[in-house]
Design a protein around this motif. Structure first.
Motif, PDB file in Angstrom:
ATOM      1  N   ALA A  39      -2.716  -4.419  11.310  1.00 46.29           N
ATOM      2  CA  ALA A  39      -1.583  -5.329  11.145  1.00 46.29           C
ATOM      3  C   ALA A  39      -1.563  -6.373  12.250  1.00 46.29           C
ATOM      4  CB  ALA A  39      -0.276  -4.542  11.123  1.00 46.29           C
ATOM      5  N   ARG A  40      -1.719  -5.945  13.496  1.00 46.62           N
ATOM      6  CA  ARG A  40      -1.737  -6.905  14.607  1.00 46.62           C
ATOM      7  C   ARG A  40      -2.911  -7.873  14.473  1.00 46.62           C
ATOM      8  NH1 ARG A  40      -0.300  -2.079  17.418  1.00 46.62           N
ATOM      9  NH2 ARG A  40      -2.480  -1.745  18.014  1.00 46.62           N
ATOM     10  N   ASP A  41      -4.060  -7.356  14.063  1.00 47.55           N
ATOM     11  CA  ASP A  41      -5.247  -8.194  13.926  1.00 47.55           C
ATOM     12  C   ASP A  41      -5.071  -9.213  12.813  1.00 47.55           C
ATOM     13  OD1 ASP A  41      -7.969  -9.058  14.234  1.00 47.55           O
ATOM     14  OD2 ASP A  41      -8.499  -7.806  12.520  1.00 47.55           O
ATOM     15  N   TRP A  42      -4.651  -8.774  11.642  1.00 51.22           N
ATOM     16  CA  TRP A  42      -4.507  -9.678  10.509  1.00 51.22           C
ATOM     17  C   TRP A  42      -3.414 -10.714  10.736  1.00 51.22           C
ATOM     18  CZ3 TRP A  42      -5.349  -7.316   4.972  1.00 51.22           C
ATOM     19  CH2 TRP A  42      -6.594  -6.666   4.949  1.00 51.22           C
ATOM     20  N   LEU A  43      -2.406 -10.356  11.533  1.00 53.12           N
ATOM     21  CA  LEU A  43      -1.331 -11.301  11.841  1.00 53.12           C
ATOM     22  C   LEU A  43      -1.659 -12.188  13.031  1.00 53.12           C
ATOM     23  CD1 LEU A  43       1.831  -9.061  11.311  1.00 53.12           C
ATOM     24  CD2 LEU A  43       0.944 -10.836   9.784  1.00 53.12           C
ATOM     25  N   ASP A  74       6.280 -16.952  13.056  1.00 54.99           N
ATOM     26  CA  ASP A  74       4.822 -17.099  13.129  1.00 54.99           C
ATOM     27  C   ASP A  74       4.119 -16.075  12.251  1.00 54.99           C
ATOM     28  OD1 ASP A  74       4.753 -19.127  15.318  1.00 54.99           O
ATOM     29  OD2 ASP A  74       5.696 -17.502  16.448  1.00 54.99           O
ATOM     30  N   ALA A  75       4.766 -14.955  12.016  1.00 54.62           N
ATOM     31  CA  ALA A  75       4.157 -13.883  11.238  1.00 54.62           C
ATOM     32  C   ALA A  75       5.238 -13.051  10.573  1.00 54.62           C
ATOM     33  CB  ALA A  75       3.287 -12.984  12.133  1.00 54.62           C
ATOM     34  N   VAL A  76       4.911 -12.545   9.383  1.00 55.63           N
ATOM     35  CA  VAL A  76       5.833 -11.691   8.624  1.00 55.63           C
ATOM     36  C   VAL A  76       5.069 -10.464   8.145  1.00 55.63           C
ATOM     37  CG1 VAL A  76       7.233 -11.466   6.544  1.00 55.63           C
ATOM     38  CG2 VAL A  76       7.351 -13.569   7.892  1.00 55.63           C
ATOM     39  N   CYS A  77       5.682  -9.310   8.309  1.00 50.05           N
ATOM     40  CA  CYS A  77       5.086  -8.035   7.906  1.00 50.05           C
ATOM     41  C   CYS A  77       6.039  -7.324   6.953  1.00 50.05           C
ATOM     42  CB  CYS A  77       4.836  -7.173   9.148  1.00 50.05           C
ATOM     43  SG  CYS A  77       4.204  -5.511   8.806  1.00 50.05           S
ATOM     44  N   CYS A  78       5.488  -6.722   5.903  1.00 46.76           N
ATOM     45  CA  CYS A  78       6.286  -5.912   4.986  1.00 46.76           C
ATOM     46  C   CYS A  78       5.439  -4.704   4.590  1.00 46.76           C
ATOM     47  CB  CYS A  78       6.708  -6.719   3.757  1.00 46.76           C
ATOM     48  SG  CYS A  78       7.757  -5.788   2.610  1.00 46.76           S
ATOM     49  N   LEU A 129       0.967 -13.583   6.836  1.00 49.67           N
ATOM     50  CA  LEU A 129       1.735 -12.552   6.142  1.00 49.67           C
ATOM     51  C   LEU A 129       0.839 -11.347   5.891  1.00 49.67           C
ATOM     52  CD1 LEU A 129       4.196 -11.606   4.333  1.00 49.67           C
ATOM     53  CD2 LEU A 129       3.047 -12.792   2.445  1.00 49.67           C
ATOM     54  N   ILE A 130       1.401 -10.142   6.041  1.00 48.22           N
ATOM     55  CA  ILE A 130       0.673  -8.933   5.683  1.00 48.22           C
ATOM     56  C   ILE A 130       1.614  -8.001   4.933  1.00 48.22           C
ATOM     57  CG2 ILE A 130       1.145  -7.712   7.855  1.00 48.22           C
ATOM     58  CD1 ILE A 130      -1.732  -6.565   7.623  1.00 48.22           C
ATOM     59  N   ILE A 131       1.088  -7.398   3.856  1.00 49.36           N
ATOM     60  CA  ILE A 131       1.874  -6.521   2.994  1.00 49.36           C
ATOM     61  C   ILE A 131       1.085  -5.244   2.731  1.00 49.36           C
ATOM     62  CG2 ILE A 131       2.872  -6.223   0.691  1.00 49.36           C
ATOM     63  CD1 ILE A 131       3.226  -9.285   0.592  1.00 49.36           C
ATOM     64  N   LEU A 132       1.723  -4.107   2.946  1.00 50.67           N
ATOM     65  CA  LEU A 132       1.171  -2.825   2.522  1.00 50.67           C
ATOM     66  C   LEU A 132       2.066  -2.311   1.409  1.00 50.67           C
ATOM     67  CD1 LEU A 132      -0.860  -0.452   3.001  1.00 50.67           C
ATOM     68  CD2 LEU A 132       0.886   0.545   4.501  1.00 50.67           C
ATOM     69  N   THR A 133       1.487  -2.129   0.231  1.00 49.66           N
ATOM     70  CA  THR A 133       2.316  -1.746  -0.903  1.00 49.66           C
ATOM     71  C   THR A 133       1.546  -0.826  -1.837  1.00 49.66           C
ATOM     72  OG1 THR A 133       3.838  -2.622  -2.570  1.00 49.66           O
ATOM     73  CG2 THR A 133       1.710  -3.731  -2.355  1.00 49.66           C
ATOM     74  N   SER A 134       2.173  -0.491  -2.940  1.00 58.26           N
ATOM     75  CA  SER A 134       1.595   0.440  -3.903  1.00 58.26           C
ATOM     76  C   SER A 134       0.429  -0.198  -4.657  1.00 58.26           C
ATOM     77  CB  SER A 134       2.669   0.877  -4.900  1.00 58.26           C
ATOM     78  OG  SER A 134       3.205  -0.270  -5.566  1.00 58.26           O
ATOM     79  N   MET A 159      -2.672   2.726  -2.624  1.00 51.95           N
ATOM     80  CA  MET A 159      -2.027   1.658  -1.879  1.00 51.95           C
ATOM     81  C   MET A 159      -2.990   0.498  -1.713  1.00 51.95           C
ATOM     82  SD  MET A 159       0.405   3.488   0.982  1.00 51.95           S
ATOM     83  CE  MET A 159       1.690   2.270   0.660  1.00 51.95           C
ATOM     84  N   GLN A 160      -2.454  -0.653  -1.319  1.00 52.79           N
ATOM     85  CA  GLN A 160      -3.280  -1.821  -1.033  1.00 52.79           C
ATOM     86  C   GLN A 160      -2.682  -2.583   0.149  1.00 52.79           C
ATOM     87  OE1 GLN A 160      -2.942  -5.008  -4.108  1.00 52.79           O
ATOM     88  NE2 GLN A 160      -1.520  -3.637  -5.145  1.00 52.79           N
ATOM     89  N   LEU A 161      -3.578  -3.114   0.964  1.00 50.39           N
ATOM     90  CA  LEU A 161      -3.190  -3.929   2.109  1.00 50.39           C
ATOM     91  C   LEU A 161      -3.654  -5.358   1.821  1.00 50.39           C
ATOM     92  CD1 LEU A 161      -2.046  -3.759   5.057  1.00 50.39           C
ATOM     93  CD2 LEU A 161      -4.417  -3.611   5.811  1.00 50.39           C
ATOM     94  N   VAL A 162      -2.702  -6.294   1.860  1.00 51.35           N
ATOM     95  CA  VAL A 162      -2.999  -7.682   1.510  1.00 51.35           C
ATOM     96  C   VAL A 162      -2.495  -8.586   2.627  1.00 51.35           C
ATOM     97  CG1 VAL A 162      -2.722  -9.503  -0.210  1.00 51.35           C
ATOM     98  CG2 VAL A 162      -2.693  -7.102  -0.943  1.00 51.35           C
ATOM     99  N   GLY A 163      -3.348  -9.511   3.058  1.00 55.95           N
ATOM    100  CA  GLY A 163      -2.977 -10.471   4.085  1.00 55.95           C
ATOM    101  C   GLY A 163      -3.308 -11.880   3.644  1.00 55.95           C
ATOM    102  N   ALA A 164      -2.588 -12.862   4.175  1.00 57.40           N
ATOM    103  CA  ALA A 164      -2.811 -14.248   3.792  1.00 57.40           C
ATOM    104  C   ALA A 164      -2.170 -15.183   4.822  1.00 57.40           C
ATOM    105  CB  ALA A 164      -2.244 -14.534   2.409  1.00 57.40           C
ATOM    106  N   THR A 165      -2.539 -16.469   4.729  1.00 59.18           N
ATOM    107  CA  THR A 165      -2.013 -17.496   5.625  1.00 59.18           C
ATOM    108  C   THR A 165      -1.290 -18.559   4.799  1.00 59.18           C
ATOM    109  OG1 THR A 165      -3.830 -17.164   7.180  1.00 59.18           O
ATOM    110  CG2 THR A 165      -2.604 -19.233   7.345  1.00 59.18           C
ATOM    111  N   ARG A 166      -0.092 -18.935   5.236  1.00 59.01           N
ATOM    112  CA  ARG A 166       0.645 -19.974   4.533  1.00 59.01           C
ATOM    113  C   ARG A 166       0.106 -21.346   4.872  1.00 59.01           C
ATOM    114  NH1 ARG A 166       6.916 -22.131   5.102  1.00 59.01           N
ATOM    115  NH2 ARG A 166       6.728 -23.628   3.407  1.00 59.01           N
TER     116      ARG A 166
END
Length: 258
Positions: free
Chosen positions: A87-91, A164-168, A195-200, A250-257
């Protein structure tokens, strides 16, 4: 534990980020309460569990490490410490000052992990609607860089382009309207913010699994997302540099706005 004096002294930075800051902020519980007693009761079984007094007591040591790690394919998938480091790395949290939002922070386990990457002049805000979760978060938190807010995760109270960063992590599937929640995350991110999201994750596209996911949603309030749903939603919202790690459930998804 964050003391009442520390909460008050550090709250100006938080109030500056709000679209409509209260004239008399309520920080009596150790967090800024923007919902108050008029907050609606949780409408689903899953959300009711998050509001309970029992779950916060076992969340960090039992519920999350066991449940999440199994869903990520433990022992092959990442453990909790590795997840936090990712999470820290991707953000892009490398120790420089940053303003970070942790949505649906629960008892603050991810919030505290994110604070390790923002530097002494950084700020991490943990947001949740559950009083019991936030009470535990405040009790377990000592970092000066962290503040907590009780607010609606789907209707974020912050001004545009505040973070600067959002985590969910482990929450998008609980929301009644996850796509409106994603719109809010996009809105409060600065251009270039991450942004980083960990979800189903639904492990199969077969009709039977989609039917099962629909039944799960109706009975518990949980949404199970297909492999492409989150990434496509981010693409339509003009995110770039999209990356995804898929685990069994689960899936971990990251992206940049942009």
């Amino acid at each position: 534990m964050i003391s009442p004096m520390d909460v008050s002294s550090g709250m100006d930075r938080v109030l500056d980020l709000l679209r409509d800051p209260p004239a008399e902020p309520d920080v009596s519980a150790g967090y800024l309460d923007l919902l108050g007693p008029s907050a609606k009761p949780p409408p689903s079984l899953a959300q009711s569990a998050m509001q309970s007094t029992f779950l916060p007591q076992i969340y960090e040591r039992v519920w999350r490490p066991i449940g999440f790690n199994l869903a990520k394919g433990w022992p092959i998938g990442p453990d909790t410490a590795t997840e936090h480091a990712m999470a820290r790395d991707w953000l892009g949290l490398t120790g420089d000052p940053a303003t970070v939002l942790d949505i649906a922070c629960g008892p603050g386990n991810v919030t505290r992990a994110l604070a390790e990457g923002v530097g002494r002049d950084g700020l991490v805000i943990g947001l949740d609607a559950s009083q019991t979760m936030l009470t535990r978060a405040v009790a377990d938190t000592t970092q000066d860089e962290i503040r907590y807010i009780r607010a609606d995760a789907v209707n974020l109270p912050f001004s545009d382009e505040s973070f600067d960063a959002v985590c969910c992590f482990g929450a998008l599937y609980l929301f009644d309207d996850p796509w409106t929640a994603l719109d809010g995350m996009t809105r409060v991110l600065k251009p270039g913010g991450r942004l980083i999201i960990l979800t189903s994750r639904r492990p199969s596209p077969l009709p039977a699994t989609r039917i099962g996911s629909t039944l799960l949603r109706r009975t518990t309030g949980l949404t199970v997302f297909g492999d492409q749903e989150i990434t496509k939603a981010l693409t339509t919202r003009d995110f770039t540099s999209i990356r995804q790690h898929r685990y069994p459930l689960m899936q971990l998804v990251g992206a940049t706005r942009t």
